[in-house]
Design an enzyme around this catalytic site. Sequence first.
Site: not given
Ligand code: CAA
Length: 282
Positions: A152, A190, A140, A119
């Site tokens: 990325e 990030n 990434h 990351s």
């Molecule tokens: N595979 C496939 N589908 C999945 C799944 C998986 N592993 N996990 C969940 N789903 C499906 C669920 O079944 C759900 O479907 P329904 O709504 O139809 O039931 C759908 O995906 C959404 O699930 P949730 O209801 O749990 O999700 P949400 O709508 O609350 O969204 C989230 C959750 C996507 C995490 C959203 O809150 C979000 O985008 N958050 C921000 C995440 C972010 O910024 N991530 C980046 C972090 S930085 C990083 O990762 C980089 C690093 O190096 C640190």
Amino acid sequence: MRKIGILGRGTMALGIVQIFAEKEYEVLMWVRSLDETNPRQSVKPIERVLDRLVQKGKTTEEHMNITLSNIEIVNDLNSLRDCDLIIEAISEDMEIKKGIFKKLDNICKENTILATNTSSLSISEIANVTRRSDKVIGMHFFNPVPLMKLVEVIKGIATSDETKERIIKISKEVGKTPVEVQEAPGFVVNRILIPMINEAVGILADGVATKEDIDEAMKLGANHPMGPLALADLIGLDVCLAIMDVLYKEFGDTKYRAHPLLRKMVRGNLLGRKTKRGFYQY
Ligand code: CAA
């Protein structure tokens, strides 16, 4: 590229394994230590996710079984010899990564591409321990991998255009949108996201607002899907701290200094969802 080796057993590795297996790639998931009595234990989290999707009618049991059958668990790096692509998603430790890449370089066939899901660490430095730095690249992913569209794609100083193009192509094949990024600390996402989280920690420590209100404010005021403190818990506070430390070390700019509260929480093992306690309880 059909045979993909994925290194690690954490959240990111599992997500990457899942998306490749779902698209019918032959996936070899390498884990450092294997539970001999139940070698499939490492894929249990993927099974649980897919099972939930079956219950919700979002996938079929047949597709779940095919996906799971595309995953083989291995714990000998030699098993990865014939892979076309290897994606490393182990801990964010430069020395550990270098050790693994050096071994993979000796083991893998000549045209295997070695990618790292780091990351924030330098692709060029990792590539430098191999004799194939033209075939070493950053790939990434974002958490949760199956839901987040971005990859990325980061070229190191010696990465070839051919390697980059192949990674862009395979990223699209697994349903992602690749963005090409030059090597720089924290890359794009990030470098923006983690200092924002660090600022939210500072706002909390200053008593400007409660954690719930900070998160609500950013959800409603900036249209973020989740607030910065809840996101920190999702990413892992240790990961956030490690990225801040890399940004600070590389740029030497105090704007990247990790907030003492973030460091204190990591020292106290309040790492977020993975330890069931962070800014929130799980
Ligand atoms: N595979 C496939 N589908 C999945 C799944 C998986 N592993 N996990 C969940 N789903 C499906 C669920 O079944 C759900 O479907 P329904 O709504 O139809 O039931 C759908 O995906 C959404 O699930 P949730 O209801 O749990 O999700 P949400 O709508 O609350 O969204 C989230 C959750 C996507 C995490 C959203 O809150 C979000 O985008 N958050 C921000 C995440 C972010 O910024 N991530 C980046 C972090 S930085 C990083 O990762 C980089 C690093 O190096 C640190």
